[in-house]
Each structure stands twice: as C-alpha cells, then as structure tokens.
Write a protein that holds these residues in place. Structure first.
Motif, PDB file in Angstrom:
ATOM      1  N   LEU A  70       5.529   7.047 -20.382  1.00 59.42           N
ATOM      2  CA  LEU A  70       5.978   6.716 -19.032  1.00 59.42           C
ATOM      3  C   LEU A  70       7.137   5.733 -19.127  1.00 59.42           C
ATOM      4  N   VAL A  71       8.245   6.060 -18.457  1.00 52.88           N
ATOM      5  CA  VAL A  71       9.406   5.167 -18.432  1.00 52.88           C
ATOM      6  C   VAL A  71       9.723   4.812 -16.984  1.00 52.88           C
ATOM      7  N   GLY A  72      10.390   3.664 -16.793  1.00 54.35           N
ATOM      8  CA  GLY A  72      10.550   3.098 -15.456  1.00 54.35           C
ATOM      9  C   GLY A  72      11.840   3.439 -14.738  1.00 54.35           C
ATOM     10  N   HIS A  73      12.449   4.575 -15.023  1.00 57.07           N
ATOM     11  CA  HIS A  73      13.680   4.954 -14.323  1.00 57.07           C
ATOM     12  C   HIS A  73      13.399   5.185 -12.837  1.00 57.07           C
ATOM     13  N   HIS A  74      14.262   4.623 -11.985  1.00 58.44           N
ATOM     14  CA  HIS A  74      14.066   4.743 -10.539  1.00 58.44           C
ATOM     15  C   HIS A  74      15.276   5.424  -9.899  1.00 58.44           C
TER      16      HIS A  74
ATOM     17  N   ASP B 285       0.832  -1.205   0.000  1.00 58.75           N
ATOM     18  CA  ASP B 285       0.000   0.000   0.000  1.00 58.75           C
ATOM     19  C   ASP B 285       0.864   1.251   0.000  1.00 58.75           C
ATOM     20  N   SER B 286       1.987   1.193   0.736  1.00 54.27           N
ATOM     21  CA  SER B 286       2.890   2.342   0.808  1.00 54.27           C
ATOM     22  C   SER B 286       3.464   2.677  -0.561  1.00 54.27           C
ATOM     23  N   LEU B 287       3.866   1.657  -1.324  1.00 55.01           N
ATOM     24  CA  LEU B 287       4.437   1.909  -2.643  1.00 55.01           C
ATOM     25  C   LEU B 287       3.396   2.508  -3.578  1.00 55.01           C
ATOM     26  N   VAL B 288       2.194   1.965  -3.561  1.00 57.28           N
ATOM     27  CA  VAL B 288       1.135   2.486  -4.427  1.00 57.28           C
ATOM     28  C   VAL B 288       0.850   3.945  -4.086  1.00 57.28           C
ATOM     29  N   THR B 289       0.823   4.252  -2.786  1.00 59.22           N
ATOM     30  CA  THR B 289       0.574   5.637  -2.356  1.00 59.22           C
ATOM     31  C   THR B 289       1.688   6.565  -2.817  1.00 59.22           C
ATOM     32  N   GLN B 290       2.945   6.126  -2.656  1.00 59.89           N
ATOM     33  CA  GLN B 290       4.077   6.949  -3.098  1.00 59.89           C
ATOM     34  C   GLN B 290       4.043   7.167  -4.608  1.00 59.89           C
ATOM     35  N   PHE B 291       3.738   6.098  -5.335  1.00 59.38           N
ATOM     36  CA  PHE B 291       3.656   6.216  -6.788  1.00 59.38           C
ATOM     37  C   PHE B 291       2.553   7.194  -7.185  1.00 59.38           C
TER      38      PHE B 291
ATOM     39  N   LEU C 143       7.464  11.082 -18.857  1.00 52.48           N
ATOM     40  CA  LEU C 143       7.265  11.115 -17.408  1.00 52.48           C
ATOM     41  C   LEU C 143       8.060   9.998 -16.737  1.00 52.48           C
ATOM     42  N   ARG C 144       8.605  10.312 -15.544  1.00 51.79           N
ATOM     43  CA  ARG C 144       9.355   9.324 -14.762  1.00 51.79           C
ATOM     44  C   ARG C 144       8.779   9.252 -13.343  1.00 51.79           C
ATOM     45  N   PRO C 145       7.639   8.621 -13.162  1.00 49.54           N
ATOM     46  CA  PRO C 145       6.997   8.610 -11.843  1.00 49.54           C
ATOM     47  C   PRO C 145       7.684   7.714 -10.815  1.00 49.54           C
TER      48      PRO C 145
ATOM     49  N   MET D 100      18.419  13.073 -14.828  1.00 46.46           N
ATOM     50  CA  MET D 100      17.061  12.908 -15.355  1.00 46.46           C
ATOM     51  C   MET D 100      16.059  13.718 -14.536  1.00 46.46           C
ATOM     52  N   ALA D 101      15.179  14.407 -15.231  1.00 42.37           N
ATOM     53  CA  ALA D 101      14.127  15.183 -14.572  1.00 42.37           C
ATOM     54  C   ALA D 101      12.878  14.326 -14.405  1.00 42.37           C
ATOM     55  N   ASP D 102      11.995  14.738 -13.494  1.00 38.18           N
ATOM     56  CA  ASP D 102      10.735  14.012 -13.289  1.00 38.18           C
ATOM     57  C   ASP D 102       9.915  13.954 -14.571  1.00 38.18           C
TER      58      ASP D 102
END
Length: 445
Positions: A123-127, A4-10, A163-165, A151-153
C-alpha cells in the motif's frame, strides 16, 4: 463528521480495489516514510484491516541529517498502533547526470519487492494531487498513452500487488483528518527544494494553475482514467497481434511481423517489451528500429540495445529478446574445465547439462572450452572438416550465444560441439554427448 467521511471514502476505495484483485492479499505492507500521506495511510489501514496482516516498512535513504530521527518517529507510531515495523537502510550512489529522485525511488521499490511474499500487497500513499503531478511530469517528458495513464488504483507488483487506496482523495482532506485526530507527521525539508522537477510542479506550476482552473486535479484524474482505458485497448490489440507472431522461447516470427503497419508494430513491440519487464525505448529509437526491422533479411540483421545489457536482434527469420542477466550468467559459466564421461556421465552447471550416452564411455579427461575461434570438426572418415561457426549456424545457434556454447576437446582435437555434432572419429563411435542448455530459450538446442 469530516473524519467519519474520510474513513468511509477510504473504506470504499480500498474495498473496490480488493474486489478487483485476482486473489485476496495475505499480508499488507505499508510504505511508511512518516510524511503526511503515508501517516494517514497507516492510521486508516489500522482502522480497517487486521493488524496481524499489516507491516509498516520504512526506507532510510540516509540523505538527510534527520534520517535517524524520522526512523525512530516511524517506529514509535507503528508501535503505538500495535503494527509490526521494519526499517531498511539503503545506500545511494548517484552517477553523473543520474536523477537522485529516481535513484531513491528505485531503491525503495527494490526493497519492497524483496520483502513481499506471493500475493502480498504493498500500500502506497499517493493521493489526488500526486496524480496531477505525475500526469504533468510525464506530459512534459513527451509520454504517450501509457505514460499519460499516470497511476492506476492497483497493478501487479513483484510477487503480489501495489495498491493506491488514497488516489482519489485530496491532500487537504488528509491533512484536516490528521489534525482532527492530533496525529503528527514528518515534514521532509527536501519537499521544498525546487531542484527536483516534481517539487517544481507541486510548489510552483500547479498552485498557479489551480487559481485559474478550480477542480483541475479532478479533471487531470479523469484524463488519466481515459488514458488508462485507451491503453487497455492498445494492449488488447497488441495481445491479439502477439498471438499471431509468437514462437517458443518468446521469439517473434519475422515474416508476419513485417506485414504489420508501423504504428501497429510499434504498439506490439512496446507491449512485448513490457511483458518481459523491459522499459520501452524512446520514440525515435523505436521508429528507427521498426524501419530496419521492415527490411531485415538473412544478410541484414538489425539489433537494438535495451537496458541492463539486454537487446533485441534478428536471427533466423525471428526477432529475439535477449536478457542481459542471461548473458551475464552464461559468461560466468563459460569457464574452461575438465570432464571424464566414464567417471561422471552427467555434468551439470547452472546454465547447461552435459550427458554422455553409449555402450563404451571413454575413461579420458576431456576439456570444455568456450569461444575458441578457428576450431574445426572432423565430419567424415575421409578427413573432411567443417568450421564450428558453420555447424552452429546450421543448428540455428544465434551469434550472441556461440561464445558460451561448450566445445569438447581432447589431445587429438575437437571431439564434439555439445548437443550439436560429434566428430567422425573411430575412437568415439560408441557414445555421444548431449547438451541440455537450460538457461537458453526453448527450441534453441
């Protein structure tokens, strides 16, 4: 729960990015390789965005013997989530000393740009760890403020946005979330090969650094944000300087340009090139060009080649940016042909439009020729002739465009330099030939 925490942060990261965009995206393309990061991105997006607006895009580079299986895996996952799926295969032909990693990246983003419609978002998956790798990789290459911004957001991309969410989320958190959800992902065997510089940083350098500096990824991420702030300030300064020297046709007024100090001029040139979609030059080449630019005059006209046949050059107290694709287009159009003004008063090509205007248009077959040296135009009834080069110079036509400028010829010689000057002959006093060179920057003709 951790999930749940990850989904909320995302959700918070994604919403923050969407709030910053000028326009809400119409469709969301998800770069879906099937690896851990893009798999997490796809499943998180499926929970928070309307599935009717999602398109999972898989690029098959055809480099691995497992490429077909990966494509099938990605299609199956997208179908399970009821998300539209598209796979595109690309053919890579690396040249000697060309980075296969960069070639594959360029091919991917070329496909993405072609698939995007206005105001779509990719949307790309850069973390978080990807940000560390990018910053260090650019540092080792000698990057400046812009490069160290990493890399910018989000940023503008093609006709929409990139976008890099996941950019502020750590890799380990994504891994744990996928395992909790029992979601499978692909392990690309090439990620373990340290022949690629990014892999070397990921697999060897950063693990050792993290043993000594805990939290280094957050520190590097903060450094990138500070570099982004500094880069925005430099861009604002360059934008102010550009407003003082910009002329029609994206040319720069040479005299005020030469008054800027070297650092400020280099900053302006980098910004000007970037705004035109050109890659910046290495520091040493940019410094040398600035040195030449400062001493440029009517007899010294420096030129600096860029990528893809583009170049910067001085002419007529202006600095020009000439795009390679424009020169290529002009070359294709500069084909000798015939034209009868009476039967066809307007002749249109992709590069220019010729129009004959007057009371008595000649019913004669004229020839269009290009790049003919040595031609002269009759400029008086007494028989005075002037060279085409001299007349083009007086009209302000730069040297690099002259080979593609239409010259009108008949059996008696040169009739006109299209749109510039008609020959002074008794047989053409009742009409004139105009030229609208639509391919060229404003104000040349």
């Amino acid at each position: 729960m951790a999930s749940d925490s990850l989904v909320t942060q995302f959700e918070q990261q994604l919403q923050g990015i969407l709030n910053a965009l000028p326009v809400a995206p119409h469709k969301f393309l998800i770069a879906f390789s099937g690896g851990r990061d893009s798999t997490a991105l796809l499943h998180l997006a499926a929970q928070l965005l309307p599935k009717s607006q999602l398109l999972a895009v898989h690029i098959n580079h055809q480099l691995s013997e497992n490429a077909s299986q990966w494509q099938q895996h990605c299609q199956h996952q997208a179908e399970q989530l009821s998300i539209e799926f598209k796979s595109v295969s690309v053919q890579l032909n690396p040249q000697p000393r060309q980075s296969l990693e960069e070639l594959a990246r360029d091919a991917r983003y070329q496909v993405f740009s072609q698939l995007m419609q206005p105001d779509d978002a990719l949307l790309v998956g850069h973390h978080l760890q990807d940000q560390s790798e990018t910053l260090l990789l650019r540092l080792f290459r000698g990057a400046g403020v812009k490069g160290l911004s990493a890399m910018a957001d989000w940023r503008m991309f093609a006709s929409g946005y990139l976008l890099r969410p996941l950019l502020h989320l750590p890799r380990q958190q994504l891994t744990e979330w996928l395992k909790l959800q029992s979601i499978e992902w692909i392990e690309d065997e090439s990620n373990a090969e340290n022949l690629f510089r990014r892999n070397l940083i990921r697999n060897q350098f950063l693990p050792q650094i993290r043993q000594q500096w805990q939290g280094i990824d957050r520190v590097l991420s903060a450094t990138a944000r500070r570099m982004q702030q500094a880069n925005r300030l430099l861009d604002q300064l360059a934008d102010q300087d550009l407003a003082q020297v910009l002329l029609p046709g994206n040319r720069l007024d040479l005299k005020p340009l030469q008054q800027l100090d070297d650092d400020r001029l280099i900053n302006l040139l980098r910004y000007w090139l970037s705004q035109a979609g050109q890659r910046s030059l290495p520091e040493i080449r940019l410094q040398e060009f600035v040195r030449q630019l400062k001493s440029a005059n009517s007899t010294a006209s420096p030129r600096q080649d860029l990528t893809d046949g583009s170049f910067m050059a001085c002419y007529g107290q202006m600095l020009w940016l000439v795009e390679g694709r424009l020169i290529e287009q002009l070359q294709q159009q500069a084909q000798n042909s015939f034209w009868n003004p009476q039967q066809q008063p307007i002749l249109t090509t992709e590069s220019f439009e010729l129009s004959a205007q007057g009371n008595e248009l000649p019913n004669v077959e004229l020839r269009l020729v290009f790049g003919v040296t040595g031609l002269k135009l009759q400029c008086s009834t007494s028989g005075r002739f002037e060279s085409v080069g001299r007349l083009m110079n007086q009209a302000g036509i730069p040297l690099w465009y002259r080979d593609y400028w239409p010259l009108i010829v008949d059996d008696q010689g040169l009739v006109a330099i299209a749109g510039i000057k008609m020959a002074t002959r008794t047989d053409n006093v009742n009409y004139k030939i105009l030229c609208d060179f639509s391919a060229l920057p404003t104000g040349i003709n």
